[in-house]
Design a protein around this motif. Structure first.
Motif, PDB file in Angstrom:
ATOM      1  N   UNK B  14      81.110 126.757  63.801  1.00  9.26           N
ATOM      2  CA  UNK B  14      80.048 127.466  64.519  1.00  9.26           C
ATOM      3  C   UNK B  14      80.448 127.631  65.978  1.00  9.26           C
ATOM      4  N   UNK B  15      81.042 126.576  66.497  1.00  8.77           N
ATOM      5  CA  UNK B  15      81.374 126.602  67.917  1.00  8.77           C
ATOM      6  C   UNK B  15      82.535 127.522  68.239  1.00  8.77           C
ATOM      7  N   UNK B  16      83.327 127.837  67.203  1.00  6.43           N
ATOM      8  CA  UNK B  16      84.487 128.678  67.449  1.00  6.43           C
ATOM      9  C   UNK B  16      84.038 130.110  67.692  1.00  6.43           C
TER      10      UNK B  16
ATOM     11  N   UNK D  51      88.020 123.730  71.290  1.00  5.24           N
ATOM     12  CA  UNK D  51      87.281 124.327  70.178  1.00  5.24           C
ATOM     13  C   UNK D  51      86.802 125.745  70.497  1.00  5.24           C
ATOM     14  N   UNK D  52      87.259 126.299  71.608  1.00  3.24           N
ATOM     15  CA  UNK D  52      86.725 127.570  72.086  1.00  3.24           C
ATOM     16  C   UNK D  52      86.852 128.702  71.094  1.00  3.24           C
ATOM     17  N   UNK D  53      87.909 128.732  70.317  1.00  4.35           N
ATOM     18  CA  UNK D  53      88.079 129.795  69.332  1.00  4.35           C
ATOM     19  C   UNK D  53      88.904 129.233  68.192  1.00  4.35           C
ATOM     20  N   UNK D  54      88.992 129.994  67.134  1.00  2.00           N
ATOM     21  CA  UNK D  54      89.808 129.561  65.999  1.00  2.00           C
ATOM     22  C   UNK D  54      91.229 129.334  66.468  1.00  2.00           C
ATOM     23  N   UNK D  55      91.698 130.229  67.359  1.00  2.00           N
ATOM     24  CA  UNK D  55      93.069 130.084  67.856  1.00  2.00           C
ATOM     25  C   UNK D  55      93.225 128.747  68.572  1.00  2.00           C
ATOM     26  N   UNK D  60      96.122 124.894  69.382  1.00  2.00           N
ATOM     27  CA  UNK D  60      96.233 123.850  70.403  1.00  2.00           C
ATOM     28  C   UNK D  60      95.838 122.493  69.814  1.00  2.00           C
ATOM     29  N   UNK D  61      94.584 122.403  69.386  1.00  2.00           N
ATOM     30  CA  UNK D  61      94.068 121.103  68.927  1.00  2.00           C
ATOM     31  C   UNK D  61      94.824 120.576  67.710  1.00  2.00           C
ATOM     32  N   UNK D  62      94.911 121.373  66.657  1.00  2.00           N
ATOM     33  CA  UNK D  62      95.516 120.856  65.429  1.00  2.00           C
ATOM     34  C   UNK D  62      97.021 120.661  65.573  1.00  2.00           C
ATOM     35  N   UNK D 187     106.892 126.604  57.804  1.00  2.00           N
ATOM     36  CA  UNK D 187     106.302 127.926  58.053  1.00  2.00           C
ATOM     37  C   UNK D 187     105.013 127.819  58.867  1.00  2.00           C
ATOM     38  N   UNK D 188     104.719 128.879  59.612  1.00  2.00           N
ATOM     39  CA  UNK D 188     103.461 128.933  60.345  1.00  2.00           C
ATOM     40  C   UNK D 188     102.348 129.374  59.424  1.00  2.00           C
ATOM     41  N   UNK D 189     101.157 128.913  59.719  1.00  4.61           N
ATOM     42  CA  UNK D 189     100.011 129.272  58.889  1.00  4.61           C
ATOM     43  C   UNK D 189      99.315 130.433  59.578  1.00  4.61           C
ATOM     44  N   UNK D 190      99.735 131.636  59.254  1.00  2.66           N
ATOM     45  CA  UNK D 190      99.107 132.812  59.837  1.00  2.66           C
ATOM     46  C   UNK D 190      99.925 133.363  60.993  1.00  2.66           C
TER      47      UNK D 190
END
Lengths: 472, 325, 304, 343
Positions: B14-16, D51-55, D60-62, D187-190
Motif C-alpha cells: 500500500x505504501x509503495x 518503501x517509497x516505491x516498488x523500485x 534498494x531495500x531488498x 539473473x535480475x528480477x525484472x
C-alpha cells in the motif's frame, strides 16, 4: 550472642516461603533447624545471613542485614549447603575473601595459618582450593565462616557430603564451639544428627514453625510428625526375582583411577546401592556403566546389556534442557542415530501419555521444562528414562532436592523397574537412602569397589567409605 | 507469525505509492564519494568542488557516501532516477557500474573520476597527477642529503601508483642515484599506521617523504614534524599549513576547479562526451611550493623545474608507468 | 638490517606501537578478571581518541588526556548498564556499542572540526627522555625516550598486577570472575565489583585512544583505531590474563606491526598484504600454541 | 515476562522485536532533533528511500537485505549450536574471492550450472576459512569469538592481495578483478531492477534452515547442543564438540555463500570494499530475528530498509551516513535490553 528472628515473612511472587517465623538461638547451645526440603530452612538462614531481605519482620530488633558483610560484622558466619570456596584461589585467599581481610598474599597466608591453628581445624593454607579433598573443602567452609571472629555459626546441611566418622568429628566440633559460648544453628533433615548434637530444635513445615522446644522433650516420632504432618507409610518392598546377569565387570580399571581392578555382576531384578563420599570414583563408575561422559577404560572388560537409562544428578543442566519443551526433552532421550525427519505430532502424543502415566504436573507437552517444579522435573526425567524399557538403570542422587513424598515416589518407581526385570544401580550421597533402597551394597572408596552385605551396620559401612576420606 | 508477516507486506505494498515522477528541468549535480568527506584530501576536495558548483553556478546539489560496490551502483541509479543532470562517481571503481547504469539513463551524464573509458554519457575525469609529482620529485631529489626518498600510499590504486612513478622519476632526473622506498597502508583512515610507516622509512635514512594516503597521511606529516632534517611533500591539496617549516611543496590536484569546469560546460550546454584529462596545462594539476622554504633550494633548481614543467606541457617529457623502486 | 641503529629504532617503535595496545589490554585484563568480556573497548578506544582530540583542541594536552579517559569511561558505563545491569549478552552488547561509537564519533567530529577535519592542529606530547635511564645502552633509547603516556603504561602494569594480586579489591575482582555465585556468598558485591572493573577497563581504553592521538599522530580521523581494541582483547588471552604477560604480548604485537613497516619500506617482492595480515596470523598461532587450554577466568562472559 | 510455552515465546519474541524497532526509530527521531536536522524531512526521506516505491523497495531495500539475510542465517546456525561466529566478515570475503575465481573460470557453462558452481565454491571457501577457528577450538580450546574476530582482518588483507595480485584484471592497473562470466551471474528480477535471484535464494535458505532446524534430527542436535550441552551429551548421547564444530563450519559456509551472492548478483567483480560491515550488522539482524529463520528474514529486510532509507536521508536531507550506525546500535541495544531474560 543471641540470634533473634522476629515474625519473618518472605514470598516469591504468589508463593510464601516463610510466614511469620520467629526463631531464637541462644549462646552455648546447638540449635537444630529441622524440616523437609522446601520447608524454608535455607531461606530463613539466608535472611539471617543478609543474603536475602525479609518482606517483614526483624533480626535482633533491626530490619535485617543489607549484605552478608553486614551479617559478618555482627558476628554471624555461615556454612552453605554447597561449597562456596573458589577453586582457582588458595585456601588463604578464600578465607581472606570471606572474612573481609585487607591482607592478601603472604600476609594472608600467615594470618590464615594462625586462624586454622587457633580453631584446631588444620588446613594447607597456601594450596589451591581445587586441590583439596572433600573433607578439607568442608573444613575450609567452616574456617571461612569463623575466620572473622564469628560467635554465631549457621550451618546448612553440612554433613551431606561427609562420611559417618567425619560427621561425628564435625558434630563434636560444634558441641565444643557452643560450650565455649558460641551460638550454633544446624540445618538438617536427619533426625539422628539432631539427637546427637542439639540442645534445642525448631521444625519448619511449609514456611511455618510447627515446633520449637528443648530437645529432651522430643522423640523421633514427634519431630517426624512436626516435619511431615503425618506418618508416612513405609513403602512396600518386594525383592524381584534375581534374573540373568545384565552388567558384568571383569578386572575393570577406569582411566585416571588408580587402585585395584573391580569385578562384579549385577543381575536383572536387583537394586545395587552405591555408597561413597564425593570424589572417590563412584561418579566415574556409574557413568562408565551408563556409557556417558567419555570415561575411558584402562584395562579389563565391562559388558552392559542395552538399552541403558541414565538419571544424572543435576537434572537442570544434565537431565534436561530448560528452554526446550517437554516434547523436545523427550526426543532428546529417544532420538535415533543418523539423520531423520521428526514427527512432532507423534512425539507430543507420547509426551502427553508419559505426563499422564507418571503424574507429572505440567501445562502440557508444549510446556518449557524450566517452567516445571523440581519434583515434576525429576518425575519427568525418571519417566523418560523408564519409557524406553531399559534393561539397566543408573541413577545418581535421584532424590536430591526433593521432598519426602516425591522421594518416596522416585524410590517406588525404581523398585517397580527392578521388579519388571531391570538391573538398577543407585548412588546417593545420603548413606541412609542407600541403605534404605539397596538390595545389594557397593562401597566405592579411593576408586576401589567393595561389596558389603546389606545387613552391615551403618558404622561399618561408614568406616569402609571413610577409609579413603583422608587427604590424597 | 505468518499472519503478521503478511500484514506487514500488505502495508508495504500500500505504501509503495507512485513516488518517482518528480522530474525537474533545472540542472542538478550529485556527488558520490567512496569515503568520508572529512578525509581532508581526496573526498574532501570533491565535496569542496560540489559546494563551489552550488555557490558559484547556483545549481542544486546533493552528495552521498557509498563505500561498497553495491551501495555505489544503488546511488548511481537512484540519482539518475531522480533526474540528476550530472552524477560524479568519485573514483575508478565507479567505471563499471556507471557504464551499466548509463545505458538505462541516457539523459544523465556520469562523470567517473580516474575512470578510463568514455561512452555517450559516461565521462572519465583523468588527473595526470604524476606530472606534478614529477616536479615534486625533482625537488626531493635536489633536497635530499641521504639520497633516500620515501612514499606512503593508502592503497595500490592506479592514480596513486602513477603519482609514485612520477615522484621517483622526477627525483632521478635530478639525482640519478637516488634510492626510493614505498609503503602501502591498506587504509586511508589510520593515521597512526601512516606515522609508523613514515618513521620506519626515516630510520632507514629517508629524508624526503611524499604520500597519497588521505587522512592516514596526517601521520606522515606528524612523523616528519618531529624528525629533524626530514622534509615532506603534500598531495592532492596544498598542504603547507600542516607543517609550515617542513612542507617544501605539494602536488596539487585542484578537484574543485575540475568539477567546476565540467559543471559549467553542462550548464552552458557546451558539454561533449570525451575523456576529460587534466594536467599541468589546465591548471587543475599544479605544483604549489612553500615560499618560506624557497630560499633553501639549490641554485638553478627553480629554472630546471620550470623547464621540466614546460616540457611536460609541451609533451616532450613523458612519465612512464611502472617504476621499479 | 645492517644499520646498527635499526634494531634500537625497531625496538623503540615496538614499544611505541605497543603502548596503546598495552593500555587497552591491561584495562581489559582487569575487566575480564572480573568475569566480563567487553568487545566495546574498540568503541571506548575510538571514543577516547575523539575525546582526547576534542579535549586537546579546546584545552591543551592535559585536558585531552582527561577528556579521552572520561570518554572511554562513558562508553564503558553504557556497556556496564547493558551487560551487568541488564545482564545482556556481553559479546553482542560490546559489538553493538562499538558500531554505535564508530558512527557517533564520526558525526561529532564533523560537528567539532567541520568537514575539513582536525588536521594537525592538536598539540602532542614530545618524547620525554628520562634522566639517567635513557643513557642505558639499548634499553635507554628503547624504553626511556618515549612519551609520558608510555611511562604511564609502565606504571600501570605493576600497579594493576599489585591491584589484582595484592589487594582486597583485586581478590574480590578475581573471585567475581571465577565464580560470581561463590563471590556473592562471600559477601562480595559482584555487580559493583564487575562494574568497577569494567569502568577501569573503559578508562584505560579511553586513555589508549587518547595516547594514539596525543602521543602519536596529533589528529583525529574517523575509524582511526582500526581494530586495535579487538587486538587488545586477543592480547589479553595471549598474555594469559596477567598484567606482565599482557605487557609482553603487547610488545610482541607492537613488534610485529613495526616489523611489517620496516619490511615493506625495505622493498621486497612479497605482497604487502602479507605483512599487514602478519600480526593477526601471529596472534592466532600464539593463541593456539601459547595459550592452549588456559581458559582464563572460569566465569568469563557469564552474567551474575 | 514469564513464558512457559513455545507459542508464548514466539509471541514474546515478535512483540519484543517490534518494540525494540519502534523504540530505535523513536530514538533516531530524537537524535536527529538534537543534532539539528530537519526531522520530518529526514524521516520522510528515510521512508521513501526504503518503501517509497516498488523500485525502492526491491532495488534498494531488498538488494541490501539479501546479504544480511544470508549472513543473519549463518550467525543463527552457529549461535543455535552455541558458537558465536563473529568472523562472518572474513568468511564473506573468502566466499567472494572464491566466487570471483570460479566465475572467471567457468566461461560459457549453462547459466544454472555456472551460478551453482560459483556459489558452491563460495561456500567451500567460507568453510575452509572458518575451519581454522574450528580447529583451534577443537584442538587447543581457543574460543571462537576471538579467533574468528582476528580472521576478519586477515580476510580483508586477502581480498586486497587478490585484487592487486592473482585475481587482478589483465591491464593490472585497477585493484579489482575482471567481471565474471555471464554464466556465473544471478539473473535480475525484472528489467531496470537491481533485485537479483540471490534474494529468492536467500528466502529459500531461510525456509531451508527453518525446516532443518525444526523438523530434522540434524537441526534438533544442533539446537540441543547449543541450548543444553551437558544434557545433549548425557541424555542425548551426542558428540557435543563435534556437532558444534559442524555447525560452525556450516555457518562459515553460509557466510561464504553470502559473499558469493554479492559477487554473482551485485558487483560481478571483486573489489576491496565489498562489505560495509555486513558481518557485524548481521549479528544484529539475527538477534532482532531472535535466531528464528523466518524472523531473521523479516529483520534483515527491516535493516535493509533502514540502510536504504539512511542512504536516502543523506541524499535528500543531508544527514551524514554515519548516523545509520548509531541507529543500528540503538536498535540492537534496545533489543538486548528486552531479551535479557534469556541472555
Amino acid at each position: 550472642m543471641t540470634l533473634h528472628l522476629q515474625q519473618i515473612s518472605k514470598s516469591y511472587g504468589p508463593a510464601a516461603a516463610l510466614r511469620d517465623v520467629t526463631f531464637t538461638a541462644m549462646p552455648g547451645q546447638v540449635h537444630a533447624l529441622l524440616g523437609e526440603n522446601g520447608a524454608g530452612k535455607s531461606t530463613l538462614m539466608h535472611i539471617a545471613y543478609g543474603m536475602l531481605r525479609p518482606d517483614s519482620g526483624t533480626i535482633n530488633g533491626k530490619n535485617g542485614f543489607d549484605s552478608p558483610r553486614a551479617a559478618r560484622a555482627a558476628g554471624i558466619g555461615m556454612v552453605h549447603q554447597h561449597f562456596t570456596s573458589i577453586a582457582a584461589l588458595t585456601v588463604a585467599e578464600n578465607i581472606a575473601l570471606t572474612a573481609g581481610w585487607c591482607e592478601t598474599g603472604a600476609a594472608a597466608v600467615t594470618r590464615a595459618a594462625l586462624i586454622v591453628e587457633q580453631l584446631g581445624l588444620p588446613l594447607p593454607v597456601s594450596r589451591h582450593a581445587e586441590n583439596l579433598s572433600v573433607q578439607l573443602r568442608q573444613r575450609l567452609e567452616i574456617v571461612k565462616a569463623l575466620a572473622s571472629d564469628a560467635r554465631t555459626l549457621l550451618l546448612d546441611e553440612p554433613t551431606a557430603v561427609l562420611a559417618p566418622r567425619e560427621v561425628a568429628e564435625l558434630l563434636e566440633f560444634l558441641r565444643v564451639f557452643a560450650a565455649r559460648g558460641g551460638t550454633v544453628v544446624l540445618i538438617t533433615h536427619k533426625l539422628d544428627e539432631v539427637f546427637r548434637a542439639a540442645d534445642r530444635v525448631t521444625v519448619l513445615r511449609r514456611g511455618e514453625v510447627t515446633l520449637s522446644d528443648t530437645l529432651d522433650l522430643q522423640t523421633p516420632r514427634s519431630l517426624s510428625r512436626a516435619m511431615i504432618g503425618a506418618d508416612i507409610p513405609a513403602p512396600g518392598r518386594t525383592v524381584g526375582p534375581r534374573g540373568k546377569v545384565l552388567v558384568r565387570a571383569d578386572q575393570l580399571i577406569l582411566y585416571g583411577a588408580s587402585s585395584s581392578p573391580a569385578s562384579f555382576e549385577i543381575h536383572a531384578g536387583e537394586i545395587v546401592g552405591v555408597a561413597a563420599i564425593d570424589g572417590n570414583g563412584q561418579r566415574e563408575l556409574l557413568r562408565t556403566i551408563a556409557g556417558v561422559d567419555g570415561v575411558g577404560i584402562t584395562s579389563g572388560t565391562l559388558t552392559v546389556a542395552a538399552p541403558v537409562a541414565f538419571i544424572p544428578e543435576d537434572r537442570t543442566s544434565e537431565g534436561m534442557i530448560g528452554p526446550f519443551t517437554l516434547a523436545e526433552n523427550l526426543l532428546l532421550g529417544t532420538l535415533p542415530r543418523g539423520a531423520s525427519w521428526i514427527d512432532w505430532r507423534a512425539i507430543h502424543g507420547q509426551t502427553e501419555t508419559l505426563l499422564r502415566t507418571h503424574d507429572v504436573r505440567a501445562a502440557g507437552s508444549g510446556a518449557l521444562a524450566e517452567s516445571l517444579s523440581g519434583g515434576n522435573q525429576q518425575k519427568f526425567v525418571l519417566a523418560r528414562a523408564l519409557a524406553g524399557n531399559p534393561q539397566v538403570i543408573v541413577a545418581e542422587n535421584p532424590t536430591r532436592g526433593l521432598d519426602l513424598l516425591a522421594t518416596q515416589s522416585v524410590h517406588q518407581a525404581l523398585r517397580d523397574a527392578a521388579q519388571r526385570g531391570a538391573a538398577v544401580v543407585v548412588h546417593s550421597s545420603d548413606l541412609d537412602e542407600v541403605l534404605e533402597i539397596a538390595d545389594r551394597l557397593f562401597v566405592v572408596a579411593r576408586h576401589e569397589v567393595t561389596e558389603l552385605p546389606t545387613n552391615t551396620s551403618r558404622d561399618v559401612v561408614g568406616d569402609a567409605m571413610l577409609a579413603v576420606a583422608t587427604p590424597r | 507469525m505468518r499472519t503478521r508477516t503478511v500484514v506487514l507486506f500488505a502495508c508495504l505494498l500500500v505504501a509503495c505509492s507512485k513516488a518517482a515522477d518528480r522530474g525537474q528541468t533545472a540542472v542538478r549535480v550529485a556527488l558520490i564519494t567512496p569515503g568520508s568527506i572529512t578525509d581532508a584530501a581526496w573526498n574532501a576536495g570533491a565535496y569542496k568542488g560540489l559546494r563551489q558548483i552550488r555557490d558559484s553556478l547556483g545549481l542544486s546539489v546533493s552528495n552521498i557516501e557509498a563505500r561498497t560496490p553495491a551501495e555505489q551502483e544503488e546511488a548511481l541509479r537512484s540519482y539518475a532516477r531522480q533526474g540528476y543532470t550530472v552524477v560524479f562517481g568519485h573514483g575508478y571503481e565507479f567505471q563499471d557500474p556507471a557504464e551499466r547504469v548509463a545505458q538505462d539513463f541516457p539523459n544523465t551524464i556520469f562523470v567517473v573520476t580516474s575512470g578510463e573509458r568514455v561512452r555517450s554519457n559516461v565521462v572519465p575525469l583523468v588527473f595526470r597527477i604524476h606530472e606534478a609529482t614529477y616536479l615534486v620529485g625533482m625537488l626531493a631529489g635536489a633536497m635530499t642529503h641521504t639520497g633516500k626518498i620515501g612514499f606512503v600510499g593508502g592503497m595500490e590504486l592506479p592514480p596513486i601508483k602513477l603519482g609514485y612513478d612520477g615522484w621517483v622519476q622526477g627525483a632521478k632526473a635530478v639525482r640519478p642515484d637516488v634510492q626510493s622506498r614505498v609503503t602501502y597502508l591498506n587504509t586511508f583512515d589510520d593515521a597512526a599506521a601512516g606515522k609508523e610507516a613514515a618513521l620506519a622509512m626515516i630510520r632507514l635514512g629517508v629524508d624526503q617523504l611524499h604520500h597519497n594516503a588521505d587522512a592516514a597521511a596526517l601521520g606522515v606529516f606528524s612523523a616528519a614534524k618531529e624528525s629533524p632534517g626530514v622534509q615532506v611533500y603534500g598531495a592532492n591539496g596544498d598542504q603547507v599549513s600542516l607543517a609550515p617549516d617542513r612542507v617544501v611543496a605539494s602536488a596539487v590536484v585542484d578537484l574543485p576547479r575540475a568539477f567546476l569546469l565540467v559543471a559549467r560546460d553542462v550548464k552552458q550546454g557546451t558539454f561533449t562526451p570525451r575523456v576529460e584529462s587534466f594536467g599541468l596545462a589546465s591548471g587543475v594539476i599544479r605544483l604549489a611550493t612553500n615560499p618560506a622554504l624557497e630560499a633553501s633550494w639549490p641554485a638553478g633548481l627553480k629554472g630546471r623545474i620550470q623547464a621540466a614543467r614546460d616540457s611536460i606541457v609541451a609533451g616532450t617529457l613523458k612519465i612512464t608507468e611502472g617504476t621499479t623502486p | 638490517m645492517s644499520d646498527p641503529i635499526l634494531p634500537v629504532a625497531f625496538a623503540a617503535a615496538a614499544v611505541r606501537v605497543g603502548t596503546p595496545l598495552a593500555l587497552a589490554a591491561i584495562g581489559e585484563t582487569v575487566t575480564e578478571k572480573s568475569g566480563v568480556i567487553n568487545l566495546g573497548i574498540e568503541g571506548a578506544m575510538l571514543a577516547g581518541a575523539f575525546g582526547g582530540a576534542a579535549g586537546a583542541f579546546h584545552g591543551g594536552l592535559a585536558v585531552g588526556v582527561v577528556a579521552g579517559t572520561v570518554a572511554g569511561l562513558i562508553v564503558a558505563t553504557l556497556f556496564a548498564i547493558m551487560a551487568i545491569g541488564a545482564r545482556a549478552d556481553q559479546v553482542i552488547a560490546g559489538t553493538a556499542i562499538t558500531l554505535g561509537v564508530t558512527g557517533l564519533t564520526g558525526l561529532l567530529a564533523q560537528q567539532v572540526w567541520g568537514s575539513a577535519g582536525a588536521g594537525l592542529s592538536l598539540p602532542t606530547f614530545p618524547a620525554w627522555p628520562l634522566p639517567v635511564l635513557e643513557a642505558a645502552p639499548f634499553i635507554g633509547p628503547v624504553f626511556f625516550r618515549q612519551s609520558p603516556l608510555t611511562y604511564a603504561c609502565y606504571l600501570l602494569i605493576p600497579a594493576t598486577a599489585w591491584l589484582l594480586f595484592h589487594t582486597r579489591l583485586g581478590l574480590e575482582i578475581r573471585a567475581s570472575g571465577e565464580s560470581s555465585a561463590s563471590a556473592a556468598a562471600a559477601g562480595v558485591a559482584v555487580g559493583r565489583t564487575r562494574t568497577l572493573a569494567t569502568l577501569f577497563g573503559g578508562a584505560c581504553a579511553g586513555l589508549a585512544g587518547a595516547s594514539l592521538v596525543l602521543a602519536q599522530v596529533g589528529t583525529f580521523t574517523e575509524r582511526m583505531t582500526g581494530g586495535r581494541g579487538f587486538i587488545a582483547i586477543a592480547i589479553v588471552a595471549l598474555g594469559r590474563w596477567h598484567p606482565w604477560g599482557v605487557a609482553i604480548a603487547s610488545l610482541v604485537f607492537g613488534g610485529a606491526t613495526a616489523l611489517q613497516y620496516i619490511f615493506q619500506a625495505s622493498g621486497t617482492v612479497i605482497p604487502y598484504q602479507l605483512f599487514i595480515a602478519m600480526p593477526y596470523l601471529l596472534a592466532l598461532a600464539a593463541l593456539g600454541v601459547a595459550v592452549g587450554r588456559h581458559r582464563g577466568p572460569a566465569g568469563l562472559g557469564r552474567p551474575h | 515476562m514469564t513464558v512457559s510455552t513455545r507459542q508464548g515465546e514466539l509471541r514474546r519474541d515478535i512483540s519484543q522485536a517490534i518494540g525494540a524497532f519502534v523504540v530505535g526509530m523513536a530514538l533516531l527521531a530524537l537524535f536527529l532533533l538534537v543534532a539539528g536536522f530537519d526531522v520530518p524531512a529526514s524521516l520522510t526521506a528515510l521512508w521513501h528511500g526504503a518503501f517509497g516505491s516498488w523500485y525502492e523497495f526491491t532495488s534498494a531495500t531488498l538488494v541490501r537485505a539479501t546479504p544480511l539475510i544470508i549472513l543473519g542465517l549463518a550467525f543463527t546456525l552457529g549461535a543455535k549450536a552455541g558458537m558465536l561466529n563473529i568472523g562472518m566478515e572474513g568468511q564473506f570475503a573468502a566466499g567472494a574471492i572464491a566466487a570471483t575465481w570460479a566465475g572467471l573460470q567457468i566461461g560459457n557453462a549453462p547459466p544454472l550450472i555456472g551460478v551453482t558452481i560459483t556459489l558452491v565454491a563460495a561456500g567451500l571457501a567460507g568453510a575452509v576459512f572458518v575451519s581454522i577457528p574450528t580447529l583451534l577450538r577443537a584442538r587447543f580450546g581457543v574460543t571462537e569469538v576471538i579467533s574468528t574476530l582476528l580472521l576478519n582482518f586477515v580476510g580483508a588483507a586477502l581480498v586486497s592481495w587478490m585484487v592487486t595480485g592473482p585475481l587482478q584484471e589483465p591491464t593490472r592497473s585497477y585493484p579489482q578483478s575482471s567481471a565474471i562470466g555471464m554464466a556465473a551471474r544471478l539473473p535480475h528480477l525484472g528489467a531496470g531492477s537491481r533485485l537479483h535471484a540471490g534474494f529468492l535464494f536467500a528466502v529459500f535458505l531461510a525456509l531451508l534452515l527453518f525446516i532443518l532446524l525444526n523438523v530434522t534430527s540434524w537441526g534438533f542436535r544442533i539446537r540441543a547442543v547449543g541450548a543444553g550441552p551437558r544434557a545433549a551429551a548425557i541424555i542425548g548421547r551426542m558428540p557435543v564438540a563435534g556437532i558444534g564444530a559442524w555447525a560452525l563450519l556450516w555457518s562459515g559456509a553460509l557466510a561464504g555463500v553470502g559473499g558469493g551472492v554479492e559477487i554473482s548478483g551485485v558487483s560481478y567483480a571483486l573489489y576491496q570494499n565489498l562489505s560495509p560491515g555486513y558481518g557485524f550488522t548481521a549479528i544484529a539482524v539475527a538477534l532482532l530475528g531472535r535466531l528464528r529463520p523466518g524472523l531473521v528474514l523479516v529483520s534483515a529486510i527491516l535493516f535493509g530498509a533502514l540502510e536504504a532509507g539512511a542512504a536516502a536521508m543523506q541524499r535528500d536531507a543531508a544527514v551524514p551516513a554515519v548516523a545509520v550506525q548509531v541507529v543500528e546500535a540503538v536498535v540492537i541495544l534496545v533489543m538486548l535490553l528486552s531479551m535479557r531474560r534469556r541472555a
